[in-house]
Scaffold this motif. Structure first.
Motif, short mmCIF file in Angstrom:
data_model
loop_
_atom_site.label_atom_id
_atom_site.label_comp_id
_atom_site.label_asym_id
_atom_site.label_seq_id
_atom_site.Cartn_x
_atom_site.Cartn_y
_atom_site.Cartn_z
N GLY A 26 28.57 -51.57 -4.52
CA GLY A 26 28.33 -52.91 -3.95
C GLY A 26 29.51 -53.83 -4.20
O GLY A 26 29.94 -54.58 -3.33
N LEU A 27 30.07 -53.75 -5.43
CA LEU A 27 31.21 -54.59 -5.78
C LEU A 27 32.46 -54.16 -5.00
O LEU A 27 33.23 -54.99 -4.53
CB LEU A 27 31.47 -54.53 -7.28
N PHE A 28 32.65 -52.83 -4.87
CA PHE A 28 33.79 -52.35 -4.08
C PHE A 28 33.64 -52.76 -2.62
O PHE A 28 34.62 -53.06 -1.94
CB PHE A 28 33.92 -50.82 -4.20
N THR A 29 32.40 -52.81 -2.12
CA THR A 29 32.16 -53.26 -0.75
C THR A 29 32.60 -54.72 -0.60
O THR A 29 33.28 -55.08 0.37
CB THR A 29 30.67 -53.11 -0.37
N ALA A 30 32.23 -55.56 -1.58
CA ALA A 30 32.66 -56.97 -1.54
C ALA A 30 34.18 -57.04 -1.52
O ALA A 30 34.78 -57.81 -0.75
CB ALA A 30 32.10 -57.71 -2.76
#
Lengths: 104, 221
Positions: free
Chosen positions: B43-47
């Motif tokens: 999720g953080l890498f997506t952001a």
């Protein structure tokens, strides 16, 4: 399930040290490459390729997937597939907006 | 735990057929947890990917404020700690109690070195007002180098990603101390070292995440 697998695989010290040294060399390589004038987006592709090779070394040998039952590799690959799905579906929205989130 | 049958070793719980099945089940359970961890960091890498696609110039400018040298040193420190964990598992498999204790101790020391370096990196940045989100309050010198109006967004992503990663390192240190105490008490042998194996898997994942964080945050130009 593991009736024919009574002994756990023991990696040799030489194997583990080789992987560790390879990871350090790849880390130095990625730093050196980042200082070269490589045009975008090729620079991102090169940096990510080196990171993927490092990740493969860690998963296969330090985490022992190379010697392990295939099911655990499938779990890791499944996680990566769902991550790619999450990114793709999100980008289908965010890449095609006329205006990025207003006032953001 | 009471011994239910003469053929069962003491560490095998009664709902498992044998020691091997218990070991394989625990390891698979850990892999399922790691799937959850990958998607959590995912999720953080997506952001990161979304904001980098929106503001490509921001990332290349703001990354200049990160110190490649210390980021690189920390990468090598974490790789070293992954190696010592792998060696700790090898020691347990070969019934080498001293080797297991020493390798766990090396891992704890390397993990602490990582966090100390991270602390100095954070401290240096916060001193210059390089803080996340609405706390963004850079000194005039920093503002002259980094005038991008969305600069605070890069550092929000930087602090959250490295901060949660650092939290995982901290949890890892706690687990390694627990393993060290149990190793000292002689709880582990080639017959039973499941906690060492699955904590090792966790630790390697923490290393894996950093392998991607380092080039994506520190090495972009």
């Amino acid at each position: 399930m593991s009736a024919d697998n009574h002994t756990h695989h023991i990696a040799t010290a030489k194997q583990l040290w080789t992987v560790g040294i390879a990871l350090v060399i790849l880390t130095l390589l990625t730093v050196v490459v980042s200082n070269l004038p490589i045009p975008s987006p090729l620079d991102i592709i090169v940096a990510l390729s080196i990171a993927l090779v490092k990740a493969f070394l860690v998963a296969a040998f330090f985490m022992g997937l190379y010697w392990d039952v295939k099911f655990n590799s499938m779990l890791l690959i499944g996680a990566v597939v769902f991550f790619i799905l999450m990114v793709s579906v999100t980008l289908l929205d965010t890449l095609y907006r006329d205006d990025v989130v207003p006032s953001f | 735990m009471a011994n239910h049958s003469a053929t069962h070793p003491a560490h095998v719980q009664h709902h498992f057929v044998d020691s091997d099945q218990q070991f394989e089940s625990a390891k698979m359970g850990m892999w399922v947890f790691l799937v959850n961890e990958i998607l959590f960091f995912g999720g953080l890498f997506t952001a990161y990917i979304v904001f980098r696609a929106w503001y490509p110039d921001l990332f290349t400018q703001a990354a200049q404020e990160l110190n490649k040298l210390w980021g690189g040193v920390n990468t090598i420190v974490l790789i070293g700690s992954s190696l010592t964990v792998a060696m700790a598992i090898r020691s347990a498999q070969k019934n080498q109690k001293r080797g297991l204790e020493l390798n766990l101790l090396f891992t704890i020391i390397l993990a602490c070195v990582f966090l100390v370096i991270k602390y100095f990196e954070y401290e240096h940045k916060l001193h210059l007002g390089i803080a996340p989100g609405s706390f963004w309050n850079p000194t005039p010198e920093i503002l002259a180098e980094l005038s991008h109006p969305k600069a605070n967004i890069f550092f929000s992503i930087y602090y959250v990603m490295t901060g949660i990663h650092g939290l995982h390192v901290l949890v890892g240190i706690g687990l390694m101390i627990w393993l060290y105490i149990r190793a000292r008490k002689g709880h582990f042998s080639s017959e039973y070292y499941t906690p060492v194996e699955i904590t090792g898997l966790y630790w390697h994942l923490v290393d894996l995440i950093w392998i991607f964080l380092f080039p994506l945050l520190y090495l972009i130009e």
